[in-house]
Scaffold this motif. Structure first.
Motif: not given
Lengths: 500, 161
Positions: A4-16, A349-351
């Motif tokens: 979940l934290s990985g998904m949240m981090n990806a969301l913050i890094a790519s808000p688009m 490309h985990y992110d």
């Protein structure tokens, strides 16, 4: 395991990711709802726009479009008896019957609810099990595809309605149509009449649009009461608790079959939709309602379609094997941005993978929101005066069919299938077996012959491959059960006729 | 002669025609054991078999009560009305290379609407044009799917020269 934290981090890094999920769903529904525009074409049209985009947002846009298109196909299937996509063909039967009973809003609600549930199930599996499940795709050989195709064709027996013989005839005509074009092994031309337009065969969507949409227009025009206006309810109606309980079994069946078919390269939503329709009928407490507006007849194929749209990404991401045209376009989206799908995708490309998972979750909400916004005007449109509605449907069909290959010849073929569909209705020949034959014919023949080439003509190869053997046993089981049931029903109706 | 018998007869004709064409499929030196005509021949034979069974069943078995037919005159009238839609479609195929997509599809909407009980009015003309514009907007403008342009580009080019 869910990161979940990985998904949240990806969301913050790519808000688009969020607008990409919404835009993909909206675009997908539009493309899926237009007859002739397949999910893969809808996705491919977006590819040029993803070049300069953030890689994560780009793949989310494409993956959301896939889900939107799979759902979008059910809207015209229910409202105007025109399957927008191949996999919506099974939804036509009971969806349109419900619409004719004035329950369009309810049918659309069931379709949306079931697609969502199937997608939730599929996304959950995609997020948790992509790496271990991807290996299933590698086990599939030509013999396995034959088993899969025969399993799909086994449904003909139970889709035949009142006459098994007519169902078999329709299925065979479908298989015959699938042989038109270039031979899959030798490259010889078959039944093409030296016309280059027939070399690549007849696309199944032409057959579906013809025998459903065009034939329905003929039928509507020929009805004595054709001046009547429509009586579809004006708003989308989500299923209540009682209905949700009724739909549960069919949705579970649809989700499981959709999950399995999604994992199978080449399986796809169409086989999943038909198999789940058949199984939902078998397990239903009210099987007699199927074909006459059964809510379960919509729920099963739609939840299968929802599950497929997520699980089809498993072999593509885990192994780099695109199991369908849509998955191939998504693979193209990865490649454009310098990412090669396969086992290394999860380390290199985990992110992006986490971003895609987050995007798939957001796209579920997006589907609910966008569908609610889109369905109301759609229902409004089908409640317009019937002469305008029919004229517009005809114009839409002519435009959509032309768009498949920019060919007026194809428009002519769709009209011809309209006549065939009209005649089939007149002679009470079921159309679904024919559609199934057209969809599966090429896959069965090409893999059957490839398997025999690989085994030097030894038919035992189908028994030696455990996947093929299992699928064939299940298929023959299905056929046997359907035959027994059919003859039992047939004897009962004979006795009734005699006593009457 | 009931409908099932006729359906079986039509099926038999299709099977015979298809089988005859399958027999004429040329075999290639690359051909596998089954060959390009292998499965088509089996399909043709099976369809012929099922068609004969359907004809025999129709001949010797009573027709179910729910299958009573409409009067012949009514059937012919219904089929004729259905064929009218087909004629509009064929007309579109013939006209669109000349008229171009937007105009031809507007004409289709207008004629199909009239045929299905609409009345000729300014409103109908407006709806036809609006519908044609909507379809052009979605297919050509939004999705970039080419539709026949008709004679107009050549005509405009000619006028410019």
């Amino acid at each position: 395991m869910i990161d979940l934290s990985g998904m949240m981090n990806a969301l913050i890094a790519s808000p688009m990711i969020i607008p990409a999920a919404f835009a993909g769903i909206a675009w997908g529904i539009l493309g899926g709802a237009l007859p002739g525009i397949s999910p893969s074409i809808t996705m491919a049209l977006l590819l040029p726009f993803t070049y300069g985009a953030d890689p994560t947002a780009a793949v989310v846009l494409l993956a959301s479009t896939y889900l939107g298109a799979e759902y979008g196909g059910s809207i015209p299937a229910i409202l105007i008896r025109t399957p927008g996509t191949n996999s919506a063909a099974a939804t036509v039967i009971d969806g349109y019957a419900m619409k004719e009973q004035g329950k369009a809003g309810e049918a659309l609600g069931i379709s949306l609810y079931s697609t969502l549930l199937g997608s939730v199930f599929g996304v959950a599996l995609l997020i948790t099990l992509t790496q271990p499940l991807a290996a299933v795709a590698l086990a599939f050989q030509p013999t396995s595809y034959v088993g899969l195709g025969v399993l799909g064709l086994s449904v003909i027996a139970s889709l035949s309605g009142e006459s098994l013989i007519k169902g078999m005839m329709a299925g065979l005509i479908g298989l015959m149509i699938a042989t038109i074009g270039t031979d899959p092994v030798t490259g010889n031309n078959r039944f093409t009449f030296d016309d280059p337009e027939l070399l690549s065969g007849i696309p199944p969507i032409l057959v579906m649009v013809g025998i459903y949409a065009v034939a329905e227009l003929f039928e509507q025009a020929s009805q004595p009461g054709w001046r009547q206006t429509n009586t579809a309810d004006a708003a989308i109606k989500m299923p209540d608790a009682l209905m949700r309980a009724r739909l549960r079994v069919s949705q579970i069946i649809g989700a499981i079959i959709g999950f399995i078919e999604g994992l199978t390269p080449g399986g796809g939503g169409t086989i999943a939709a038909f198999l789940s329709y058949n199984e939902a009928k078998r397990w239903s407490k009210k099987p007699e309602e199927f074909g006459h507006g059964s809510p379960e007849g919509i729920a099963a194929p739609e939840s299968a379609n929802g599950a497929v749209s997520a699980t089809a990404l498993i072999p593509m991401m885990g192994l780099g094997i695109p199991g369908s045209n849509s998955a191939a376009v998504l693979l193209g989206g990865f490649l454009i941005h310098g990412m090669t799908p396969g086992p290394m995708l999860f380390t290199k490309h985990y992110d992006v993978v986490m971003g895609l998972y987050a995007g798939k979750v957001i796209s579920l909400f997006a589907l609910l929101v966008v569908a609610y916004l889109i369905l109301r005007p759609c229902i409004w449109l089908v409640n317009r005066p019937k002469h305008y509605l029919m004229a517009f449907i005809f114009a839409l069909v002519l435009s959509g069919v032309y768009a498949i290959h920019n060919s007026l010849f194809h428009v002519g073929i769709a009209l011809a299938f309209g006549v065939i569909g009209y005649a089939m209705k007149y002679y009470r020949i079921p159309t679904l077996p024919m559609v199934l034959g057209v969809v599966l014919g090429f896959m069965v023949e090409s893999n059957y012959r490839r398997a025999l080439v690989l085994s030097d003509g030894d038919h035992m190869t189908f028994v030696e491959d455990p996947i093929a053997a299992c699928l064939l046993i299940v298929a023959f089981g299905f056929i046997l059960v359907s035959l027994v049931r059919h003859f039992r029903d047939s004897m009962k109706s004979d006795q009734k006729v005699k006593s009457a | 002669m009931n409908r099932d018998f006729v359906a079986g007869f039509i099926g038999l004709l299709i099977a015979m025609g298809y089988y005859a064409m399958a027999m004429n499929i040329q075999n290639s030196q690359l051909a596998d054991d089954v060959g390009p005509g292998g499965l088509p021949k089996i399909y043709g034979l099976l369809l012929a078999g099922f068609s004969i069974v359907l004809m025999l069943r129709a001949r010797f078995r009573p027709e179910p009560a729910h299958s009573k037919q409409r009067p012949v005159v009514e059937e012919i009238f219904a089929a004729k009305r259905g064929l009218g839609i087909l004629a509009i479609g064929i007309g579109y195929i013939l006209a669109v290379p000349f008229l171009g997509y937007p105009l031809a599809i507007a004409v289709v909407i207008a004629i199909a609407s009239l045929y299905n009980g609409g009345s000729l009015s300014l409103r109908m003309a407006g709806i036809s044009l609006l519908g044609a514009f909507g379809l052009w907007f979605v297919f050509v403008f939004l999705l970039h799917i080419g539709q026949p342009a008709g004679i107009w580009p050549d005509l405009i080019e000619g006028l410019r020269r």
